[in-house]
Design an enzyme around this catalytic site. Structure first.
Site, PDB file in Angstrom:
ATOM      1  CG  HIS A  62      29.158  13.082  60.345  1.00  0.00           C
ATOM      2  ND1 HIS A  62      29.717  14.605  60.457  1.00  0.00           N
ATOM      3  CD2 HIS A  62      29.177  12.925  61.532  1.00  0.00           C
ATOM      4  CE1 HIS A  62      29.952  15.008  61.485  1.00  0.00           C
ATOM      5  NE2 HIS A  62      28.814  13.838  62.520  1.00  0.00           N
ATOM      6  CG  HIS A  64      30.690  11.110  66.652  1.00  0.00           C
ATOM      7  ND1 HIS A  64      31.151  12.288  67.157  1.00  0.00           N
ATOM      8  CD2 HIS A  64      29.509  12.174  65.513  1.00  0.00           C
ATOM      9  CE1 HIS A  64      30.868  13.437  66.613  1.00  0.00           C
ATOM     10  NE2 HIS A  64      29.390  13.392  65.866  1.00  0.00           N
ATOM     11  CD  GLN A 158      30.800  16.975  71.145  1.00  0.00           C
ATOM     12  OE1 GLN A 158      30.622  16.089  70.302  1.00  0.00           O
ATOM     13  NE2 GLN A 158      29.659  17.933  70.412  1.00  0.00           N
ATOM     14  CG  HIS A 216      30.772  18.569  64.226  1.00  0.00           C
ATOM     15  ND1 HIS A 216      31.798  18.499  63.861  1.00  0.00           N
ATOM     16  CD2 HIS A 216      28.721  17.694  64.975  1.00  0.00           C
ATOM     17  CE1 HIS A 216      31.504  16.360  64.345  1.00  0.00           C
ATOM     18  NE2 HIS A 216      29.605  16.537  64.570  1.00  0.00           N
ATOM     19  CD  GLU A 219      24.488  18.879  65.479  1.00  0.00           C
ATOM     20  OE1 GLU A 219      26.320  18.699  65.238  1.00  0.00           O
ATOM     21  OE2 GLU A 219      24.256  17.455  65.339  1.00  0.00           O
ATOM     22  CG  ASP A 315      25.698  13.014  63.702  1.00  0.00           C
ATOM     23  OD1 ASP A 315      26.593  12.507  63.940  1.00  0.00           O
ATOM     24  OD2 ASP A 315      25.213  13.508  63.327  1.00  0.00           O
TER      25      ASP A 315
HETATM   26 FE   FE2 Z   1      28.523  14.726  64.818  1.00  0.00          FE
END
Ligand code: FE2
Length: 423
Positions: A62, A64, A158, A216, A219, A315
């Site tokens: 994971h 980005h 996102q 996701h 979170e 991440d």
């Molecule tokens: Fe993430």
């Protein structure tokens, strides 16, 4: 036939070191004291691993990569340290992306990741961009770098599938263009109803295009955020749980124990995979607490003890959500076992699973992963004789072997000093 013999490899869980014979990039034999000459009395090239710990490559499940090194671009600075300001800052600053610039930033991060022992990466790519600029960059990089790293690309909305108008259509477009995994962010959608709809849409798209899923999920410190049960229940009903991943699940940290007890039964039956991001979430969560402040990390220790598949991830590397990060999973593992209180001798010894085999299961690559006869000769050699020493010293990698070839070799640091004690 190209042959290479790796002598004295200390494999996990084995008292004695072994020799690994590789033929044309494939592991041919793993035995004691293999000979350095072939059947025609020709010498075989030998690399002595000196009884150092030899394990499958690290798996980064994971990251980005389209966001890396943007923490200080104008308008992107996140002053509150919350997830939601991170999304807002990214939304306001992402309009100037161009394909080459995204690739150049991602390449810097990839080089750091690869040279710390990673060979398998799953990256989220923001597709709430009508031009899909970052996706095009990442699809090109995946192809360009396939000889040195395996990449999976997630079509990640996102700014939401529905909070961003047309987000669901952009996810589908990204899958048609070659993304491997369907993403979603239900806790960011405007209502519970839209969040549930996004989870169901992700499952529908995964079934339609035969893709994996990585959401996701929850979170947030909001104990009312319960999209994990929706994801697990629908995955269970469709029988696809092993292809589905719930990333973060931070809200589980705040669930009451009675609800969590019931939830765990479903999680076990659904066979979902889980990713925790220890440094990211210790940074982002607890921001609305005074004291005591919640850690915000999902219940990794309890999930591992329950037999659920959990892995750790970086991440972010220096983006609006997290200012630091090196891509080195050994750092993430060190933080993770501290934050999750997984510090018994046995837990420390087993903890390499969290950045190797458990990540491979999450990526659905475990069938061809691992140091086994018949598998591709992909492995790394750590500067330690056993697991405990590797974790205690947070050691680096001495070799990364890919398809039987030395991808790189690292020389351990040398200290020069006139002081007898130091020398
Ligand atoms: Fe993430």
């Amino acid at each position: 036939m190209a042959k290479i013999l790796f002598k004295n490899a200390k494999l996990r869980g084995q008292a004695e070191s072994k020799d690994i014979l590789v033929v044309d990039g494939i592991i041919s034999k793993i035995e004691n004291e293999l000979k350095c000459i072939d059947e025609n009395n020709n010498d075989i090239k030998v690399i002595d691993l000196n009884k150092n710990l030899t394990i499958p490559p690290y798996v980064e499940p994971h990251i980005h990569l389209d966001y890396v090194y943007t923490a200080h671009t104008p308008g992107a600075t996140n002053s509150s340290g919350t997830l939601f300001e991170g999304i807002q800052r990214w939304s306001e600053s992402k309009n100037n992306l161009n394909k080459d610039e995204v690739k150049e930033r991602a390449k810097i991060a990839l080089k750091k990741q690869i040279t710390t022992g990673i060979q398998h990466i799953r990256t989220h790519v923001d597709v709430t961009d009508k031009k899909l600029t970052a996706l095009k960059s990442m699809l090109e990089l995946k192809e360009e770098l396939k000889e040195i790293v395996d990449m999976q690309i997630i079509a990640f909305p996102q700014e939401g599938m529905y909070a961003y108008k047309g987000g669901d259509e952009l996810v589908e477009e990204a899958l048609k263009m070659g993304a491997d995994v369907v993403g979603a962010i239900p806790h960011f959608e405007y209502t519970r109803e839209f969040g549930e709809k996004s989870v169901k849409k992700a499952i529908e798209l995964a079934l339609k295009y035969d893709k994996l899923i990585d959401i996701h999920c929850d979170e947030t410190d909001d104990e009312q955020s319960r999209f994990l049960e929706v994801l697990a229940a629908h995955s269970y009903i469709e029988g696809i749980g092993e292809k589905v991943t719930a990333s973060h699940t931070c809200a589980m940290h705040s669930y009451n124990n009675a609800y969590t007890y019931k939830l765990f039964k479903l999680l076990k039956e659904s066979k979902l995979n889980f990713i925790a991001c220890p440094t990211e979430n210790i940074h982002l969560q607890g921001r609305f607490d005074t004291y005591p402040k919640r850690r915000g990390i999902t219940r990794v220790k309890e999930m591992v003890e329950a037999g659920l598949n959990v892995c750790f991830a970086q991440d972010s590397i220096s983006d609006p959500w997290y200012p630091l990060g090196t891509g080195n999973l050994m750092n993430i593992l060190d933080s993770g076992i501290h934050i999750c209180q997984m510090m018994s001798f046995e837990e420390i010894n087993n903890s390499l699973d969290l950045i190797t085999i458990n990540g491979a299961k999450t990526l659905n690559i475990e069938k061809n992963y691992g140091i086994k006869v018949g598998n591709k000769a992909n492995f790394i050699v750590l500067n330690a004789k056993n697991e405990f020493e590797a974790i205690r010293e947070r050691v680096g990698v001495l070799y990364s072997i890919r398809n039987g070839k030395v991808l790189f070799e690292k020389i351990p640091e040398v200290i020069k000093s006139n002081c007898d004690f130091i020398r």
